[in-house]
Design a protein around this motif. Sequence first.
Motif, PDB file in Angstrom:
ATOM      1  N   TRP A 120      30.063  35.452  47.601  1.00  0.00           N
ATOM      2  CA  TRP A 120      30.277  36.300  46.452  1.00  0.00           C
ATOM      3  C   TRP A 120      30.395  35.562  45.095  1.00  0.00           C
ATOM      4  N   THR A 121      30.068  36.356  44.192  1.00  0.00           N
ATOM      5  CA  THR A 121      30.020  35.762  42.947  1.00  0.00           C
ATOM      6  C   THR A 121      30.836  36.278  41.903  1.00  0.00           C
ATOM      7  N   PRO A 122      31.793  35.713  41.238  1.00  0.00           N
ATOM      8  CA  PRO A 122      32.615  36.149  40.203  1.00  0.00           C
ATOM      9  C   PRO A 122      32.140  36.586  39.182  1.00  0.00           C
ATOM     10  N   ARG A 123      32.687  37.690  38.590  1.00  0.00           N
ATOM     11  CA  ARG A 123      32.098  38.356  37.382  1.00  0.00           C
ATOM     12  C   ARG A 123      32.316  37.474  36.283  1.00  0.00           C
ATOM     13  N   PRO A 124      31.638  37.592  35.001  1.00  0.00           N
ATOM     14  CA  PRO A 124      31.742  36.566  33.961  1.00  0.00           C
ATOM     15  C   PRO A 124      32.911  37.337  32.952  1.00  0.00           C
ATOM     16  N   GLU A 125      33.381  36.309  32.108  1.00  0.00           N
ATOM     17  CA  GLU A 125      34.478  36.761  31.261  1.00  0.00           C
ATOM     18  C   GLU A 125      33.817  38.081  30.332  1.00  0.00           C
ATOM     19  N   GLN A 126      34.750  38.927  29.948  1.00  0.00           N
ATOM     20  CA  GLN A 126      34.742  40.118  29.214  1.00  0.00           C
ATOM     21  C   GLN A 126      35.160  39.851  27.558  1.00  0.00           C
ATOM     22  N   TYR A 127      36.079  38.800  27.698  1.00  0.00           N
ATOM     23  CA  TYR A 127      36.650  38.314  26.235  1.00  0.00           C
ATOM     24  C   TYR A 127      36.776  36.835  25.881  1.00  0.00           C
ATOM     25  N   ALA A 128      36.453  36.257  24.973  1.00  0.00           N
ATOM     26  CA  ALA A 128      36.472  35.071  24.335  1.00  0.00           C
ATOM     27  C   ALA A 128      37.475  34.416  24.332  1.00  0.00           C
ATOM     28  N   LYS A 129      38.447  35.179  23.684  1.00  0.00           N
ATOM     29  CA  LYS A 129      39.884  34.735  23.119  1.00  0.00           C
ATOM     30  C   LYS A 129      41.016  35.442  23.672  1.00  0.00           C
ATOM     31  N   ALA A 170      53.894  24.288  27.171  1.00  0.00           N
ATOM     32  CA  ALA A 170      53.557  23.450  26.291  1.00  0.00           C
ATOM     33  C   ALA A 170      52.961  22.094  26.659  1.00  0.00           C
ATOM     34  N   GLY A 171      53.431  22.023  27.988  1.00  0.00           N
ATOM     35  CA  GLY A 171      53.463  20.268  28.493  1.00  0.00           C
ATOM     36  C   GLY A 171      52.273  20.154  29.430  1.00  0.00           C
ATOM     37  N   GLY A 172      51.234  21.396  29.522  1.00  0.00           N
ATOM     38  CA  GLY A 172      50.148  21.077  30.560  1.00  0.00           C
ATOM     39  C   GLY A 172      49.196  22.055  30.374  1.00  0.00           C
ATOM     40  N   GLY A 173      49.310  23.237  29.607  1.00  0.00           N
ATOM     41  CA  GLY A 173      48.200  24.184  29.623  1.00  0.00           C
ATOM     42  C   GLY A 173      48.344  25.177  31.009  1.00  0.00           C
ATOM     43  N   ALA A 174      48.392  24.438  32.089  1.00  0.00           N
ATOM     44  CA  ALA A 174      48.347  25.576  33.198  1.00  0.00           C
ATOM     45  C   ALA A 174      50.029  25.554  33.572  1.00  0.00           C
ATOM     46  N   VAL A 175      50.351  26.942  34.073  1.00  0.00           N
ATOM     47  CA  VAL A 175      51.519  27.044  34.365  1.00  0.00           C
ATOM     48  C   VAL A 175      51.537  26.795  35.866  1.00  0.00           C
ATOM     49  N   LEU A 176      52.745  27.169  36.563  1.00  0.00           N
ATOM     50  CA  LEU A 176      52.963  26.884  37.908  1.00  0.00           C
ATOM     51  C   LEU A 176      52.138  27.842  38.865  1.00  0.00           C
ATOM     52  N   SER A 177      51.476  28.866  38.344  1.00  0.00           N
ATOM     53  CA  SER A 177      50.716  29.907  39.071  1.00  0.00           C
ATOM     54  C   SER A 177      49.531  28.866  39.577  1.00  0.00           C
ATOM     55  N   GLY A 178      49.402  27.745  39.393  1.00  0.00           N
ATOM     56  CA  GLY A 178      48.133  27.055  39.765  1.00  0.00           C
ATOM     57  C   GLY A 178      47.007  27.211  38.989  1.00  0.00           C
ATOM     58  N   ALA A 179      46.465  28.581  38.822  1.00  0.00           N
ATOM     59  CA  ALA A 179      45.364  28.718  38.116  1.00  0.00           C
ATOM     60  C   ALA A 179      45.608  28.846  36.966  1.00  0.00           C
ATOM     61  N   ASP A 180      44.841  28.615  35.894  1.00  0.00           N
ATOM     62  CA  ASP A 180      44.895  28.907  34.572  1.00  0.00           C
ATOM     63  C   ASP A 180      44.744  30.620  34.392  1.00  0.00           C
ATOM     64  N   LYS A 214      40.873  36.771  30.286  1.00  0.00           N
ATOM     65  CA  LYS A 214      39.528  36.887  29.675  1.00  0.00           C
ATOM     66  C   LYS A 214      38.579  38.020  30.650  1.00  0.00           C
ATOM     67  N   ARG A 215      39.194  38.215  31.862  1.00  0.00           N
ATOM     68  CA  ARG A 215      38.462  39.216  32.433  1.00  0.00           C
ATOM     69  C   ARG A 215      39.157  40.659  32.670  1.00  0.00           C
ATOM     70  N   GLY A 216      40.096  40.929  31.654  1.00  0.00           N
ATOM     71  CA  GLY A 216      40.532  42.219  31.683  1.00  0.00           C
ATOM     72  C   GLY A 216      41.747  42.196  31.998  1.00  0.00           C
ATOM     73  N   TYR A 217      42.733  41.392  32.211  1.00  0.00           N
ATOM     74  CA  TYR A 217      44.108  41.581  32.756  1.00  0.00           C
ATOM     75  C   TYR A 217      44.968  41.046  31.660  1.00  0.00           C
ATOM     76  N   ALA A 218      46.207  41.506  31.607  1.00  0.00           N
ATOM     77  CA  ALA A 218      47.388  40.786  30.754  1.00  0.00           C
ATOM     78  C   ALA A 218      48.154  39.960  31.760  1.00  0.00           C
ATOM     79  N   GLN A 219      48.710  38.845  31.138  1.00  0.00           N
ATOM     80  CA  GLN A 219      49.509  37.896  32.006  1.00  0.00           C
ATOM     81  C   GLN A 219      51.082  38.015  31.189  1.00  0.00           C
ATOM     82  N   LEU A 220      51.741  38.443  32.041  1.00  0.00           N
ATOM     83  CA  LEU A 220      53.544  38.322  31.723  1.00  0.00           C
ATOM     84  C   LEU A 220      54.195  37.313  32.447  1.00  0.00           C
TER      85      LEU A 220
END
Length: 634
Positions: free
Chosen positions: A52-61, A113-123, A129-135
Amino acid sequence: MNVRLPRPAAALVTAVLAAAVAVPASSPALAVPDAAPAAATPTATQAAATSWTPRPEQYAKTVTTRDLAIRMDDGVILRGDLTRPATADGKPLATRLPVIVTITAYNKTLLSAGGGAVLSGADPAYLVKRGYAQLTVDARGTGSSQGQWVAFSAREGKDAGAIVEWAATRSWSNGKVGMTGASYMGISQLFAAARQPRGLKAIFPQVPAADVYRDVVASGGQIDVGFIPLWLGLVTATGVFPPAYGLQEPEAGFKMATDHLMGGLGFTLPLAVQALLGGDPAYDGPFYRERSPISVIDKVKVPTFLVGGEHDLFQRGTPLDFERLQRNGVPVKLILGPWDHLQGSSGAEVPKAGYGTLAELQLRWFDHYIKGRDGQLDKIAPLTYYEQGSGRWVKRDRWIASDLSARQYKLSGTSSVGGTSGRLVTGTPAAGTSIVPPVPVTGLCTRSANQWTAGVPSLLLKDFPCFTNNRFNDLGGLTFDTAPVSTPVRFQGPINARLYVSTPTGDGMLSVAVEDVAPDGSVSRITGGWQVVSHRTLDTTRSRYLDGKLIQPWHPFTKATQRKLASGQVAPVDVEVFPTGAVVQPGHRLRVAVQAFDVPHLLSPLTSLLGQLVPLTVHTGPSYPSSVTLPVRP
């Protein structure tokens, strides 16, 4: 608004990430103790699984709106940070998007602020960047949210469901919600899903609990003093930082600070003191049932992807969650790796299972169940676990599969402290009596010490020999070994050790490890279990049997069922040895090690401590058939 922390706060963030539950997935410190070299993983299996191949980013920012107010039905305001794809000029994308919700108790502002990655594990940016919002929301009484923290209470579970429904009805949401996060955030997902909130389509909990009393708070009936104080202190400490909105909303900021202080005085401190003094929190009951996902998991109906660890705090619980969901017909997957809590939370080693990175798996899962894209999920086995001793990743349909059978090894003869081993036999055992001395440092030089402090020691001392060789620690107790095996002994699932014991005080604790002894004498701890003698009452209706033999005992751990041994009495004590998957290779020996302490993991309530500082006697032979029962695969 971007928040910059002063240097002392930034330093604390680093400590929080190391001491709490996770670190960024890119950290080089996440080497897996005792894992086989990468070459031991079958590359053909991995290549087939990752087609399986992941789809690319849709948004850069991306762009983040901080401290959104989320009002609960009792008026308490929780705060959440919302990250969305950004347009070229840095403004949030106007399109309505599916929302991924994470509920944390570790202060969303400090962590980001302390590490960039939250405790969800993945950034989270990978999905955004693939079309979701994160709350990302601070739980009640933690971080920037108002209220008093009462961990995993029914009120907190109600909040979790309400947060999901709030996210599903915002102007920036398309009404479809998923959830991510590890440990606390994984448990919150199960409680939220049990509320069956409108809009929730799928969840992805890493290292969640099932039964918090047996999983971690008081394994075997003694109090966890390794992780629980660290955890309670962490949540309290990260809740005292002033919120970013405090200058703009001073009244709200003051209320938050007051709520958090009262929560610490009203929940955290009394709970710890009462448990150590032998009060109600030292026993199982309604308090822990309310906080155990297994109590409500039958109400979880949404597809669930679980990640667990064979050396995790919730080593026992995550497979139970998987089994119950699968039994109920919920689409569910489980990857179980050779990971402690930090490693399982970060997900850095998940690619070794052969299905891609943690972020890619989350995309695959949510795209399938939220966006309707084909995630080729049939190519992911329901259960994929790491087999200790071989380095293989094993794929199965069920946790206790039909090809498993119960094999009983009986303790034979006498063992003594210092390395004199008894035998483990499948035939008739020799009679013997062996003294387990109360050595209060046993457990310190073992992987158990790392496991039950959430994996923090291995971050600091990743090459520490005690984490990979149990030989020295075994000298402080009893050992019983098979002869070198001629064919592989492959086992998977929960294990029961039934030991016939006597003790002058009528009480004490048995700490049991199942181990692999290599031809060179090095000892690999595979798994362990613990049991207080006075809590030996067995509930056969809730225990698990295979081929008529007990493999997972269930003890009530209540004050009413607690009973000490009479003077001179010899009685069987069933010790639940936590589940795993492993193989003892030809030429190696299977070992059962027995000790009376597991430091720094467990401590008796202070009111019972003197009763634990006495030797135990383990009896063996035809009259006292002490044994260990393994679910063995041909």
